[in-house]
Design an enzyme around this catalytic site. Structure first.
Site, PDB file in Angstrom:
ATOM      1  N   PRO A 134     -10.485  -0.603 -12.870  1.00  0.00           N
ATOM      2  CA  PRO A 134     -10.107  -1.107 -11.555  1.00  0.00           C
ATOM      3  C   PRO A 134     -10.678  -0.232 -10.438  1.00  0.00           C
ATOM      4  O   PRO A 134     -10.413   0.969 -10.387  1.00  0.00           O
ATOM      5  CB  PRO A 134      -8.580  -1.044 -11.570  1.00  0.00           C
ATOM      6  CG  PRO A 134      -8.193  -0.829 -13.000  1.00  0.00           C
ATOM      7  CD  PRO A 134      -9.333  -0.141 -13.632  1.00  0.00           C
ATOM      8  N   GLU A 135     -11.467  -0.834  -9.592  1.00  0.00           N
ATOM      9  CA  GLU A 135     -11.986  -0.163  -8.400  1.00  0.00           C
ATOM     10  C   GLU A 135     -11.489  -0.978  -7.206  1.00  0.00           C
ATOM     11  O   GLU A 135     -10.629  -1.829  -7.366  1.00  0.00           O
ATOM     12  CB  GLU A 135     -13.523  -0.111  -8.453  1.00  0.00           C
ATOM     13  CG  GLU A 135     -14.045   0.520  -9.747  1.00  0.00           C
ATOM     14  CD  GLU A 135     -15.554   0.562  -9.838  1.00  0.00           C
ATOM     15  OE1 GLU A 135     -16.228   0.529  -8.787  1.00  0.00           O
ATOM     16  OE2 GLU A 135     -16.072   0.615 -10.961  1.00  0.00           O
TER      17      GLU A 135
END
Length: 291
Positions: A2-3
């Site tokens: 997750p960015e």
DNA sequence: ACCGCACCCTGAGCGC
DNA sequence: TGCGCTCAGGGTGCGG
């Protein structure tokens, strides 16, 4: 992984399922590395509260509660925040997956990796925070309490300017990619989108930061914003564990130009994409397009 | 101040 | 079949 896009997609989908609802019950797993605030204290702090607002700072989600305290969440590497009723094989162990048919869309059942469950006074659906590797974080902040993690964050990648990156790059001998991953410089970029942004900016990830010009810094920041915004529109990248809060996959992974495409032809010039290790992390680039 | 590296964690995939 | 090894990378913190 997750960015910024995955966290923003999560925020947008979770906010309407969370804001304004009173938390009736909180379930957690045992104390661990994952809980910056011990679970017992977290339960006490959250029970009976409702969320007023859900914000994103870089890769952090920050929920403002109705007593002016805050709940801080980070998805780490394998964090999944989703609603009861979500159906996805990404929410199951491979072992359970293997017992199911190829088209099965099994309902999620809380397991040992489901570290936080919020149940609401107005009934289902509950919200789950699951994280297999526990690199995610969960912290409760008292009213007015500051947090070093948040305070250290640089400008958000969606509003960063080339001048800000250039100022940070001056006199730095670290590779430009490492600088892009520093959350204290620009917040929100991770390994996938750093590689993708450098591809569009035509800059090699290994280039020493101080050798990147002002104009090139502007190109990198522009490319990053474009890639991140596009990824948000596509629902993020579902490569390993990421699922949207309704259980569906993101679609940006189908548009990747370089990340995890070692040996495949560059979409621009057909030269095989190369992989190198920078700062313990793999970096992917086109040796012909990126200088 | 900066830089490189070890570490936290678990599961998948691989070779033997 | 099953064991042990390596790899994945979010972030923190240490020593040089």
């Amino acid at each position: 992984m997750p960015e910024l896009p995955e966290v923003e997609v999560t925020r947008r989908a979770v906010a309407p399922r969370l804001v304004g609802r009173r938390i009736a019950h909180v379930r957690t797993t045992a104390p661990s590395y994952f809980f910056l605030t011990p679970p017992a204290r977290l339960k006490k702090a959250l029970t009976g509260r409702s969320v007023v607002r859900l914000d994103r700072h870089g890769k952090y989600l920050v929920a403002l509660l109705d007593d002016d305290t805050r709940l801080l969440l980070h998805l780490g590497m394998t964090g999944q925040l989703f609603a009861a009723g979500a159906r996805s094989v990404r929410l199951l162990s491979a072992e359970r997956r293997s017992t199911l048919g190829p088209d099965a869309q099994p309902a999620f059942r809380p397991d040992a990796h489901t570290h936080l469950t919020l149940e609401f006074a107005d009934g289902p659906p509950a919200l789950y925070f699951r994280d297999i590797r526990k690199f995610g974080k969960c912290a409760w902040l008292r009213r007015g309490e500051t947090d070093a993690r948040l305070d250290k964050l640089g400008v958000d990648a969606l509003v960063a300017t080339g001048a800000e990156l250039h100022a940070a790059a001056l006199r730095r001998s670290t590779p430009i990619k490492s600088l892009l991953l520093e959350q204290s410089v620009i917040a929100g970029i991770g390994n996938i989108y750093a590689d993708e942004a450098l591809f569009f900016a035509k800059i090699r990830p290994t280039r020493v930061a101080r050798r990147v010009t002002r104009v090139e810094c502007a190109a990198i920041v522009r490319a990053a914003r474009r890639v991140l915004e596009r990824a948000i529109v596509r629902g993020g990248s579902s490569i390993d564990d990421f699922v949207r809060p309704d259980g569906s996959d993101g679609q940006y992974q189908t548009e990747r130009k370089v990340y995890a495409r070692e040996g495949e032809p560059c979409s621009r010039c057909k030269t095989p994409i190369e992989r190198v290790v920078i700062g313990q992390r793999s970096a992917h680039y086109c040796p012909s397009c990126q200088r």
